[in-house]
Design an enzyme around this catalytic site. Structure first.
Site, short mmCIF file in Angstrom:
data_model
loop_
_atom_site.label_atom_id
_atom_site.label_comp_id
_atom_site.label_asym_id
_atom_site.label_seq_id
_atom_site.Cartn_x
_atom_site.Cartn_y
_atom_site.Cartn_z
N VAL A 289 0.84 -1.19 0.00
CA VAL A 289 0.00 0.00 0.00
C VAL A 289 0.88 1.25 0.00
O VAL A 289 2.04 1.22 0.40
CB VAL A 289 -0.95 0.02 1.21
CG1 VAL A 289 -1.76 -1.26 1.27
CG2 VAL A 289 -0.21 0.22 2.52
N SER A 290 0.31 2.35 -0.46
CA SER A 290 0.94 3.68 -0.42
C SER A 290 2.31 3.64 -1.11
O SER A 290 2.42 3.22 -2.25
CB SER A 290 1.03 4.16 1.03
OG SER A 290 1.38 5.53 1.09
N ASN A 291 3.37 4.05 -0.41
CA ASN A 291 4.70 4.02 -1.03
C ASN A 291 5.09 2.61 -1.44
O ASN A 291 5.75 2.40 -2.46
CB ASN A 291 5.74 4.58 -0.07
CG ASN A 291 5.70 6.08 0.02
OD1 ASN A 291 4.90 6.74 -0.62
ND2 ASN A 291 6.58 6.65 0.84
#
Length: 697
Positions: A289-291
């Site tokens: 998720v995300s980065n």
């Protein structure tokens, strides 16, 4: 317990080859590989022995000796904190029913298996990157599978334990983690102390996660001028680690194959091991998720060896290559052509304007936790400072705040759906910390450069710099999220009136007001855009040089949109207040269609009433309005798995219309969380038609 041939410590060896055969130690590994087996009773891979109830317990596990925690204690607390940082564990929010270690079982969800820990580097950099491979005891070498779990945000090696880690381990897959060159990596410049790979502290000259590139003389001078400061790995490694995140993930996959073949490969008579677990017979999903999600996407773009079979990511941090040949439109709203702004661009804008926008009518009194995290007096000062510089219009605070909000929504293309969540993020210094960290990283700055006069240190109750307590420093590996303010280390405005002061409490020289260090934040904004935000003039001198270096760093992290036809699923919350969807997921989908056309395997699911940080859903005012995006991330993984393993088609791109629960006393149910539909209604479908990505309202 399955027999593993990998010794507890594997010495450095091996010959460089262009394409490692997965039964030799990869050349990119640095030093030994540490191996530990967890029995699934007293300790385990997923929860460090805490189990589902221990992870949900609001009281964190303690150290026997606060000043000298053991590696096992640091690992346990790191897993506890990293799991809870991304997953809402408050009763009623879905934990234990839709996600969690023990979902669908009567036990605690402990998972036995081996964990392998090592350092690695990428060509051209000597900055250590941590990698882990976890192999559960129920891993089936006859049907091998592997999931990538690069850390979210700037977190350390266990940063994706509760997301890709949980799903993969519960599936019986090997999971490979990497901190992507981020993580704690905190170097105390006063004592020269840093963290070993296991999180314990050392002042000695030995391998550590990060030390600033300063000679003893340079460090002594810096300490004399700026005492009690820290250097931080993501910000100050001079490596721009994001440019290599894709390579870090690919290397972690190679490490996983090496470990698996050491454990399950066929032993030959000459002492060698035949690699029997290879990409061609192993199901590999790039995830996180995300980065971490962005890192896995970049890995798929770089994958020229067929290591990755499919991609399933949530809210990926992507800086797509700017392509103005297509536009984005939500419903009958405005046509957005100015999409694909860089992370540093929109983040520094949020850092500058959001503190004032928090006082806008409709935001001031309705945004959850706004008054708690954002004192109105500070917001009024920010508005006054912005108005005096001509950056917002209006006579009253309400008018100035409304103009600040207009700038963010209309000029910057940040979705109005994020407006109610943005204030709590500003109060937590999210944009401020990202702006400082990424400006330094993109520009490959050292701690001594002190871009925009912002440094890192502990502060006291009055905001003054103070030494970090020994107990807090001893725990940093387990308590830090890799991007201050964290673990007791804060952002300090060295140019504040009077003395260096906590950024959020500092008085700016230009205004004489406690305006959250607006001068320093405007400096970061200037470096991001290449022009003076007040006059609009191009930067000159040293500022121009830094801005050019930062622009080069941003160019190096741009995603090209070519997933090579691999099946992929993105899930993103429309209310994301950290990674605005008009600059991340949406334009990447459009770019991918431009690049791959009809050969694209990417599906995009935009979730209504969902945002970036599910952990906030445990707070009153937020829990009633939002649903866990985490639940849809696990659906994305299930869909990609079913597509790869069972040839089931991926559902078309669509908007998923969730139903907030409305009350803390009402637990989430299936009625709140409709499934991603295999046949969405026409009015829910996301389509790329002509030269426009069309998103239903």
């Amino acid at each position: 317990m399955k027999r593993f041939m990998l010794c507890a410590l594997i010495g450095a060896s091996g010959v460089a080859v262009a394409a490692p055969p997965f039964n030799e130690r990869p050349d990119f590994l640095q030093g030994p590989v540490q191996s530990t087996w967890y029995d699934g009773v007293t300790n385990d891979l997923l929860s460090a022995g805490l189990g589902a109830s221990g992870l949900q317990n609001p009281t964190p596990p303690a150290f026997d000796d606060a000043l000298n925690p053991t590696p096992a204690e640091l690992r346990r607390l790191a897993i506890y904190n990293n799991y809870r940082a991304l997953v809402d564990t408050v009763p009623g929010g879905g934990y234990g029913r839709f996600f969690g270690p023990a979902t669908g079982t009567d036990g605690e969800g402990l998972i036995a298996g081996h964990e392998y820990l090592a350092y690695m580097t990428v060509p051209g950099s000597d900055t250590p990157v941590t990698v882990i491979a976890q192999v559960p005891d129920n891993f089936d070498p006859r049907q091998p599978c592997l999931v990538t779990a690069p850390s979210s945000g700037s977190r350390g090696i266990y940063g994706a334990i509760g997301t890709a880690g949980e799903w993969g381990l519960k599936k019986g897959c090997a999971v490979v983690y990497t901190d992507k060159g981020t993580g704690t990596g905190a170097h105390n410049l006063a004592t020269n102390t840093a963290q070993r790979i296991d999180g314990t502290l050392t002042p000695a000259d030995e391998p550590v996660q990060f030390r600033a590139e300063l000679s003893d003389q340079e460090r002594a001078k810096f300490n004399a001028d700026w005492p009690d400061r820290f250097a931080w790995k993501h910000a100050h490694s001079r490596a721009n680690p994001e440019a290599d995140w894709g390579r870090h993930v690919l290397q972690s996959i190679e490490f996983g194959f090496y470990v698996l073949n050491e454990g399950y490969g066929r032993a030959l008579g000459n002492g060698e091991i035949l690699a029997t677990i290879r990409p061609r017979n192993t199901l590999v999903i790039a995830s996180s998720v995300s980065n971490g999600g962005g890192a896995s996407v970049r890995a798929a773009e770089l994958d020229d060896r067929g290591l990755i079979d499919g991609i399933a990511v949530s809210e990926p941090n992507l800086n797509p290559v700017v392509d103005r040949s297509f536009t984005i439109r939500q419903g009958d709203g405005p046509v957005i052509s100015d999409h694909s702004r860089s992370l540093l661009d929109y983040t520094t804008a949020l850092a500058v304007y959001q503190g004032c926008a928090n006082q806008a009518p409709g935001i001031r009194d309705q945004a959850p936790l706004n008054s708690l995290f954002n004192p109105p007096a500070v917001g009024e000062n920010i508005c006054q400072s912005l108005a005096s510089k001509g950056l917002v219009t209006g006579v009253t605070v309400e008018e100035q705040a409304a103009d600040a909000l207009r700038i963010l929504n209309e000029e910057l293309g940040i979705q109005p759906e994020q407006n109610l969540l943005a204030p709590v993020h500003f109060g937590l210094s999210v944009a401020q910390s990202i702006g400082m960290t990424y400006a330094n990283a993109y520009g490959r700055a050292g701690v001594e450069d002190r871009l925009c006069g912002i440094s890192l240190a502990a502060t006291d109750a009055f905001g003054a710099v103070t030494p970090l307590s020994p107990a807090s420093e001893a725990a940093l590996f387990a308590t830090s999220n890799g991007i201050p303010p964290t673990g007791g280390v804060n952002l300090v405005n060295d140019g504040a009136v009077g003395q260096p002061t906590l950024l959020a409490a500092s008085v700016s020289t230009s205004s004489g007001l406690a305006d959250h260090g607006l001068d320093a934040l405007l400096c970061l904004r200037a470096l991001a855009t290449g022009e003076d935000p007040v006059t609009g003039d191009p930067l000159t001198g040293e500022q121009a040089l830094w801005s050019d270096r930062i622009a080069e760093g941003i160019s190096a992290v741009r995603a090209n949109g070519d997933l090579q036809g691999k099946p992929a699923v993105f899930v993103t919350g429309r209310a994301d207040a950290i990674l605005p969807i008009n600059h991340t997921s949406r334009p990447y989908v459009g770019l991918n269609r431009r690049v791959e056309g009809k050969h694209s395997g990417l599906r995009y699911y935009e979730i209504l009433n969902a945002h970036h940080l599910d952990v906030l859903n445990g707070f009153p005012g937020i829990a009633e309005r939002y649903v866990p995006l985490h639940h849809y991330y696990f659906q994305a993984l299930d869909l990609v798995w079913a597509h790869l393993a069972d040839k089931r088609p991926l559902p078309p791109s669509q908007v998923v219309r969730t139903v907030p629960r409305g009350s803390l006393t009402m637990p989430l149910s299936e009625a709140n969380l409709p499934v991603i539909s295999p046949e969405p209604a026409p009015q829910d479908r996301i389509v790329f038609t002509g030269s426009q990505l069309r998103i239903p309202e």
